[in-house]
Design a protein around this motif. Structure first.
Motif, PDB file in Angstrom:
ATOM      1  N   THR A 106      10.237  28.363 -29.185  1.00 17.73           N
ATOM      2  CA  THR A 106       8.986  28.952 -29.670  1.00 17.73           C
ATOM      3  C   THR A 106       7.892  28.800 -28.628  1.00 17.73           C
ATOM      4  O   THR A 106       7.130  29.751 -28.356  1.00 17.73           O
ATOM      5  CB  THR A 106       8.552  28.270 -30.988  1.00 17.73           C
ATOM      6  OG1 THR A 106       9.615  28.375 -31.934  1.00 17.73           O
ATOM      7  CG2 THR A 106       7.307  28.922 -31.562  1.00 17.73           C
ATOM      8  N   GLU A 112       8.262  28.471 -25.355  1.00 17.40           N
ATOM      9  CA  GLU A 112       8.572  29.350 -24.228  1.00 17.40           C
ATOM     10  C   GLU A 112       8.207  30.794 -24.545  1.00 17.40           C
ATOM     11  O   GLU A 112       7.652  31.501 -23.701  1.00 17.40           O
ATOM     12  CB  GLU A 112      10.058  29.249 -23.886  1.00 17.40           C
ATOM     13  CG  GLU A 112      10.432  27.950 -23.219  1.00 17.40           C
ATOM     14  CD  GLU A 112      11.936  27.813 -23.004  1.00 17.40           C
ATOM     15  OE1 GLU A 112      12.713  28.700 -23.413  1.00 17.40           O
ATOM     16  OE2 GLU A 112      12.342  26.781 -22.437  1.00 17.40           O
ATOM     17  N   ALA A 113       8.454  31.223 -25.767  1.00 14.29           N
ATOM     18  CA  ALA A 113       8.099  32.577 -26.184  1.00 14.29           C
ATOM     19  C   ALA A 113       6.576  32.766 -26.164  1.00 14.29           C
ATOM     20  O   ALA A 113       6.078  33.805 -25.712  1.00 14.29           O
ATOM     21  CB  ALA A 113       8.650  32.882 -27.561  1.00 14.29           C
ATOM     22  N   LEU A 114       5.818  31.765 -26.640  1.00 11.15           N
ATOM     23  CA  LEU A 114       4.356  31.841 -26.623  1.00 11.15           C
ATOM     24  C   LEU A 114       3.822  31.867 -25.187  1.00 11.15           C
ATOM     25  O   LEU A 114       2.904  32.628 -24.864  1.00 11.15           O
ATOM     26  CB  LEU A 114       3.757  30.663 -27.380  1.00 11.15           C
ATOM     27  CG  LEU A 114       3.852  30.701 -28.898  1.00 11.15           C
ATOM     28  CD1 LEU A 114       3.395  29.382 -29.496  1.00 11.15           C
ATOM     29  CD2 LEU A 114       3.035  31.853 -29.449  1.00 11.15           C
ATOM     30  N   CYS A 115       4.400  31.035 -24.326  1.00 13.90           N
ATOM     31  CA  CYS A 115       3.975  31.030 -22.921  1.00 13.90           C
ATOM     32  C   CYS A 115       4.270  32.372 -22.258  1.00 13.90           C
ATOM     33  O   CYS A 115       3.457  32.864 -21.465  1.00 13.90           O
ATOM     34  CB  CYS A 115       4.675  29.902 -22.165  1.00 13.90           C
ATOM     35  SG  CYS A 115       4.084  28.270 -22.600  1.00 13.90           S
ATOM     36  N   GLN A 116       5.389  32.954 -22.605  1.00 17.03           N
ATOM     37  CA  GLN A 116       5.758  34.253 -22.046  1.00 17.03           C
ATOM     38  C   GLN A 116       4.760  35.321 -22.502  1.00 17.03           C
ATOM     39  O   GLN A 116       4.338  36.162 -21.713  1.00 17.03           O
ATOM     40  CB  GLN A 116       7.183  34.635 -22.491  1.00 17.03           C
ATOM     41  CG  GLN A 116       7.703  35.909 -21.896  1.00 17.03           C
ATOM     42  CD  GLN A 116       7.906  35.786 -20.394  1.00 17.03           C
ATOM     43  OE1 GLN A 116       8.136  34.706 -19.865  1.00 17.03           O
ATOM     44  NE2 GLN A 116       7.798  36.901 -19.713  1.00 17.03           N
ATOM     45  N   ARG A 117       4.352  35.306 -23.793  1.00 18.97           N
ATOM     46  CA  ARG A 117       3.379  36.284 -24.301  1.00 18.97           C
ATOM     47  C   ARG A 117       2.022  36.127 -23.621  1.00 18.97           C
ATOM     48  O   ARG A 117       1.354  37.093 -23.315  1.00 18.97           O
ATOM     49  CB  ARG A 117       3.189  36.100 -25.809  1.00 18.97           C
ATOM     50  CG  ARG A 117       4.325  36.626 -26.624  1.00 18.97           C
ATOM     51  CD  ARG A 117       3.973  36.543 -28.093  1.00 18.97           C
ATOM     52  NE  ARG A 117       5.166  36.627 -28.910  1.00 18.97           N
ATOM     53  CZ  ARG A 117       5.217  36.321 -30.179  1.00 18.97           C
ATOM     54  NH1 ARG A 117       4.122  35.896 -30.786  1.00 18.97           N
ATOM     55  NH2 ARG A 117       6.329  36.434 -30.853  1.00 18.97           N
ATOM     56  N   LEU A 118       1.619  34.861 -23.426  1.00 19.03           N
ATOM     57  CA  LEU A 118       0.319  34.605 -22.802  1.00 19.03           C
ATOM     58  C   LEU A 118       0.291  35.031 -21.335  1.00 19.03           C
ATOM     59  O   LEU A 118      -0.733  35.456 -20.817  1.00 19.03           O
ATOM     60  CB  LEU A 118      -0.047  33.135 -22.926  1.00 19.03           C
ATOM     61  CG  LEU A 118      -0.404  32.646 -24.319  1.00 19.03           C
ATOM     62  CD1 LEU A 118      -0.602  31.140 -24.325  1.00 19.03           C
ATOM     63  CD2 LEU A 118      -1.655  33.349 -24.835  1.00 19.03           C
ATOM     64  N   SER A 119       1.420  34.894 -20.658  1.00 17.74           N
ATOM     65  CA  SER A 119       1.462  35.255 -19.237  1.00 17.74           C
ATOM     66  C   SER A 119       1.535  36.767 -19.043  1.00 17.74           C
ATOM     67  O   SER A 119       1.170  37.266 -17.989  1.00 17.74           O
ATOM     68  CB  SER A 119       2.651  34.588 -18.539  1.00 17.74           C
ATOM     69  OG  SER A 119       3.856  35.096 -19.058  1.00 17.74           O
ATOM     70  N   ASP A 120       1.962  37.513 -20.058  1.00 13.49           N
ATOM     71  CA  ASP A 120       2.032  38.992 -19.935  1.00 13.49           C
ATOM     72  C   ASP A 120       0.741  39.661 -20.187  1.00 13.49           C
ATOM     73  O   ASP A 120      -0.288  39.562 -20.169  1.00 13.49           O
ATOM     74  CB  ASP A 120       3.047  39.550 -20.963  1.00 13.49           C
ATOM     75  CG  ASP A 120       4.465  39.165 -20.582  1.00 13.49           C
ATOM     76  OD1 ASP A 120       4.717  38.838 -19.429  1.00 13.49           O
ATOM     77  OD2 ASP A 120       5.318  39.211 -21.498  1.00 13.49           O
TER      78      ASP A 120
END
Length: 116
Positions: free
Chosen positions: A106, A108-116
């Motif tokens: 979860t 990692e998914a949040l970090c991925q969304r924030l970086s996009d």
């Protein structure tokens, strides 16, 4: 040491053994020794001591004169309780590890969304 329970398929009787691991220097690998303790009483869950060829020993062997359980029976009961505690703790540990993995996914998914 641990307790090992083996069920005889022919008779349906569950035998309880005390298992001890040791290192075999000649073969350079671990080995184990098992010693028959007794039969498992399915109704009560107690271990009934058996003789050399599976016979029950005299009632004097089961209890001391004062009526308290034989010291070895008490030792076996304590070992069985500890084995159960270990089993429960291992199950709890597996559940916590799975929960940790879910939280990490979860994050990692949040970090991925924030970086996009």
């Amino acid at each position: 040491m641990s307790l090992v329970k083996l069920k005889d398929k022919r008779s349906g009787t569950t035998y309880v053994y005390e298992s001890e691991s040791y290192w075999d220097k000649e073969k350079k690998q671990p080995r184990s020794r098992r010693k028959l303790i007794g039969k498992l009483d399915e109704e009560t869950g107690e271990i009934v001591p058996t003789g050399k060829s599976g016979r029950k020993k005299g009632s004097g062997r089961k209890q001391e004169e004062n009526g308290s359980p034989e010291p070895i029976t008490e030792h076996i009961r304590v070992i069985a309780e500890k084995d159960e505690q270990i089993r429960l703790l291992k199950a709890e540990n597996r559940a916590l590890l799975k929960e940790k993995q879910d939280v990490l996914k979860t994050l990692e998914a949040l970090c991925q969304r924030l970086s996009d």
